[in-house]
Design a protein around this motif. Structure first.
Motif, mmCIF file in Angstrom:
data_model
loop_
_atom_site.group_PDB
_atom_site.id
_atom_site.type_symbol
_atom_site.label_atom_id
_atom_site.label_comp_id
_atom_site.label_asym_id
_atom_site.label_seq_id
_atom_site.Cartn_x
_atom_site.Cartn_y
_atom_site.Cartn_z
ATOM 1 N N PRO A 192 0.835 -1.218 0.000
ATOM 2 C CA PRO A 192 0.000 0.000 0.000
ATOM 3 C C PRO A 192 0.865 1.263 0.000
ATOM 4 O O PRO A 192 1.186 1.804 1.064
ATOM 5 N N LEU A 193 1.249 1.720 -1.171
ATOM 6 C CA LEU A 193 2.202 2.826 -1.275
ATOM 7 C C LEU A 193 1.578 4.044 -1.943
ATOM 8 O O LEU A 193 0.762 3.901 -2.855
ATOM 9 N N TYR A 194 1.998 5.217 -1.499
ATOM 10 C CA TYR A 194 1.582 6.476 -2.124
ATOM 11 C C TYR A 194 2.734 6.963 -2.995
ATOM 12 O O TYR A 194 3.771 7.393 -2.479
ATOM 13 N N GLU A 244 3.324 9.524 -4.735
ATOM 14 C CA GLU A 244 3.762 10.922 -4.722
ATOM 15 C C GLU A 244 4.607 11.277 -3.495
ATOM 16 O O GLU A 244 5.201 12.346 -3.435
ATOM 17 N N MET A 245 4.663 10.363 -2.520
ATOM 18 C CA MET A 245 5.402 10.657 -1.283
ATOM 19 C C MET A 245 6.840 10.160 -1.389
ATOM 20 O O MET A 245 7.128 9.207 -2.110
ATOM 21 N N PHE A 279 4.540 8.813 8.021
ATOM 22 C CA PHE A 279 3.077 8.673 8.065
ATOM 23 C C PHE A 279 2.694 7.336 8.705
ATOM 24 O O PHE A 279 1.802 7.284 9.560
ATOM 25 N N GLU A 330 3.140 7.560 12.369
ATOM 26 C CA GLU A 330 2.071 8.345 13.004
ATOM 27 C C GLU A 330 0.799 7.501 13.124
ATOM 28 O O GLU A 330 0.111 7.536 14.148
ATOM 29 N N ALA A 371 -2.634 12.609 11.564
ATOM 30 C CA ALA A 371 -1.758 11.986 10.554
ATOM 31 C C ALA A 371 -2.454 11.947 9.195
ATOM 32 O O ALA A 371 -1.855 12.265 8.163
ATOM 33 N N ILE A 372 -3.725 11.584 9.209
ATOM 34 C CA ILE A 372 -4.493 11.486 7.954
ATOM 35 C C ILE A 372 -4.625 12.884 7.336
ATOM 36 O O ILE A 372 -4.440 13.065 6.127
ATOM 37 N N ARG A 391 -2.682 15.529 7.733
ATOM 38 C CA ARG A 391 -1.402 16.016 7.179
ATOM 39 C C ARG A 391 -1.064 15.303 5.874
ATOM 40 O O ARG A 391 -0.594 15.914 4.914
ATOM 41 N N ARG A 392 -1.326 14.004 5.803
ATOM 42 C CA ARG A 392 -1.027 13.282 4.565
ATOM 43 C C ARG A 392 -1.891 13.785 3.408
ATOM 44 O O ARG A 392 -1.425 13.973 2.287
ATOM 45 N N GLN A 450 -0.599 17.083 2.218
ATOM 46 C CA GLN A 450 0.593 16.872 1.383
ATOM 47 C C GLN A 450 0.183 16.408 0.003
ATOM 48 O O GLN A 450 0.685 16.884 -1.013
ATOM 49 N N CYS A 451 -0.746 15.466 -0.021
ATOM 50 C CA CYS A 451 -1.170 14.886 -1.301
ATOM 51 C C CYS A 451 -1.809 15.948 -2.190
ATOM 52 O O CYS A 451 -1.540 16.009 -3.389
ATOM 53 N N TYR A 471 1.147 18.028 -3.423
ATOM 54 C CA TYR A 471 2.181 17.313 -4.188
ATOM 55 C C TYR A 471 1.643 16.872 -5.540
ATOM 56 O O TYR A 471 2.391 16.435 -6.402
ATOM 57 N N THR A 472 0.316 16.873 -5.684
ATOM 58 C CA THR A 472 -0.302 16.470 -6.954
ATOM 59 C C THR A 472 -1.065 17.695 -7.504
ATOM 60 O O THR A 472 -1.244 18.688 -6.792
ATOM 61 N N GLU A 529 -8.077 5.723 -2.666
ATOM 62 C CA GLU A 529 -7.396 4.787 -1.749
ATOM 63 C C GLU A 529 -7.702 3.347 -2.149
ATOM 64 O O GLU A 529 -6.824 2.491 -2.131
ATOM 65 N N THR A 559 -4.351 1.345 -1.155
ATOM 66 C CA THR A 559 -3.723 1.870 0.058
ATOM 67 C C THR A 559 -4.706 1.865 1.225
ATOM 68 O O THR A 559 -4.319 2.117 2.363
#
Lengths: 332, 236
Positions: free
Chosen positions: A105-107, A109-110, A118, A121, B3-4, B6-7, B10-11, B14-15, B71, B76
């Motif tokens: 399960p990878l993102y 863009e990170m 992440f 956390e 955490a969710i 902040r991610r 970022q997403c 970043y996109t 997701e 993910t």
């Protein structure tokens, strides 16, 4: 057939209940409409053990793992991790789990570092400890050089390592890996196996694979799932699936001997191995576990005044056990 | 939840998602401001806010289509479901991240009232009320589209279905007119988000309509959590 059996409240038994049980599945079933993905699966995994979960496609391995990790709910039964029911106390149970699904399960863009941060956390690692923990996990999984690269730019082998590193974040007691070497080249697979092997003793590992030699090399114990049910649960050293085999070399022609061997009460099957000398019969006898076939054979041969030249157990490979177990099931 | 959140933030940055959303929104609203206010020499910002709420309707799925469907598409979701983070925290973290992008976009539109204040007369109170309605409206669309995103694995499907759902709740009162007097008409009037926004667009502060929007958001988020939880029992 079970070894070192443990009896459940409803009378069913499972193997290897010695020591602290980190994973316990008790009568777990999963249905999708009329399709049964898992049927009455029960087993326990003690702390520190590496358990291999084997089975053909659709046998129920991924479903079992998804239930243990709380991604799926069982239709029946309970999954308990470190004493916490995954459905009733999900937060406590999931704190103990690191999970690498079949598709990491990878993102994309990170960066690897941001992704592992992440994951830390999510696993509730203390904020002050996260940076150090990410470095340590990166070092353990050989990702130090790529920590600041984007995941989308990494090779398949590295991506799988990142997924594996994610499962290690938070140092969980239980690590569940769903076919972690699928799609990797032989070198990458060997590296991944070495990583899994390095977890032995410190973590309880549940590992699924199609590759039998891999399970044989890594695991202390193997469970075979077939048609959604457990058909074999055995320690690696005692892989017999409820029966054992003996190879006997007897100084006698096979014509009169074979019918007598087949009549021995503890012998369920006799196979002749061809290519021996004339007047010498070489057979492999399949014997029910717990039966004393050796005694019956000695008694028979001494009565016939026939010399027994050699008698030795046949060491089964995992492949043999798997094929025999799944074949027997099909025959039923 | 942190955490969710902040991610997701970022997403977004970043996109292209946040940039597309903000760029298209600001470009369209600038066109409306240019023709409706500068060209017409008008200080009335209420008409502009009204038009901006139409843009929310079309663009909000850009922010939400990835939140759940994406997701699932990238697989993910298993990382999140196997983590100690609860489903409610996951949904809330994702929703607040989308709301933050929306608020940043709204903040960028403050240049319109500033221009009006410099070159004309700005009705501060009415403008603030209008902005409040605009934000509530946008947040309600985001909640609805996040809920829609729970039903599919495909981001495009989530986006198209999101626009459709937005149109439905936006134009519900227009449909109600065709069924005047019936129970269906009353029900459509009740769910119409345009009807709730209209007083704000006139500069009238309406607590009941603001509460309706907040309740609508809460219900959509609650249903999103229930749908995700239910899928654990039914998905293969």
């Amino acid at each position: 057939m079970c070894y070192n059996t443990f009896r459940y409240s409803d009378g069913r038994q499972t193997a290897f209940d010695g020591g602290m049980r980190m994973i316990r599945l008790d009568g777990v079933s999963k249905r999708y409409g009329t399709h049964r993905a898992l049927q009455d699966v029960s087993f326990t995994v003690p702390k520190g053990q590496i358990l291999g979960l084997l089975g053909q496609n659709g046998a129920g391995k991924t479903t079992a793992m998804n239930i243990m990790t709380g991604c799926l709910a069982p239709s029946q039964g309970t999954a308990v991790i470190g004493g916490y029911d995954v459905m009733r106390s999900p937060r406590e149970a999931k704190r103990l789990i690191g999970y690498l699904p079949e598709t990491a399960p990878l993102y994309d863009e990170m960066t690897v570092r941001a992704y592992l941060r992440f994951a830390c956390e999510l696993k509730e690692v203390r904020k002050q400890a996260i940076a150090g923990h990410v470095e340590a996990v990166g070092e353990k999984t050989g990702l130090t050089d790529v920590l600041d690269r984007k995941i989308g730019n990494l090779s398949r082998g590295y991506r799988q390592r990142v997924g594996f590193a994610q499962a290690l974040c938070g140092s969980p007691e239980v690590i569940i890996l769903d076919e972690p070497t699928t799609g990797l080249d032989p070198r990458q697979s060997a590296e991944m196996r070495a990583l899994v092997k390095s977890l032995a003793g410190q973590h309880t590992v549940l590992f699924s694979s199609h590759i039998l030699s891999e399970v044989q090399a890594l695991c202390d114990r193997v469970i075979i799932l077939h048609h959604s049910r457990v058909i074999c649960d055995s320690a690696m050293q005692a892989l017999r699936c409820g029966e054992r085999r003996l190879r006997a070399v007897i100084a006698c022609g096979e014509g009169s001997l074979l019918p007598r061997l087949r009549q021995l009460p503890s012998v369920s099957r006799v196979e002749v191995e061809r290519g021996g000398r004339e007047g010498i019969t070489q057979v492999v006898m399949t014997v029910e576990e717990g039966q004393n076939a050796e005694r019956e054979l000695f008694t028979l041969l001494s009565g016939l005044q026939t010399p027994l030249l050699r008698l030795a157990p046949v060491e089964d490979s995992l492949e043999d056990v798997f094929l025999r177990a799944t074949m027997d099931e099909n025959e039923e | 939840m942190g955490a969710i959140y902040r991610r997701e933030m970022q997403c977004y940055f970043y996109t292209p998602a946040a940039y597309v959303f903000m760029g298209v929104f600001l470009a369209l609203s600038s066109v409306f401001f240019g023709f409706g206010n500068l060209g017409a020499r008008s200080s009335d910002l209420m008409a502009l806010l009204d038009r901006m709420s139409y843009i929310w309707m079309l663009l909000s799925p850009v922010l939400t289509m990835r939140l759940i469907a994406g997701e699932k598409q990238q697989r993910t979701d298993q990382l999140l479901y196997a983590s100690p983070c609860s489903l409610s925290a996951q949904v809330a973290g994702k929703y607040f991240a989308a709301c933050t992008v929306l608020l940043i976009t709204v903040l960028a539109t403050v240049m319109y009232p500033l221009v009006v204040a410099v070159y004309g007369k700005l009705y501060v109170g009415e403008t603030l009320v209008g902005y409040m309605g605009l934000i509530l409206q946008g947040c309600a669309f985001l909640a609805l589209d996040l809920f829609i995103s729970c039903f599919t694995r495909n981001q495009m499907t989530a986006a198209v279905a999101g626009v459709g759902a937005n149109l439905l709740v936006w134009l519900a009162d227009a449909m109600a007119q065709a069924l005047s007097g019936s129970f269906a008409a009353r029900a459509l009037n009740f769910i119409s988000l345009y009807r709730r926004f209209a007083p704000f667009a006139r500069g009238q502060l309406s607590l009941s309509n603001a509460l309706y929007d907040v309740l609508f958001i809460f219900i959509m988020l609650f249903l999103s959590v229930r749908v995700l939880d239910a899928r654990r029992w039914s998905e293969a």
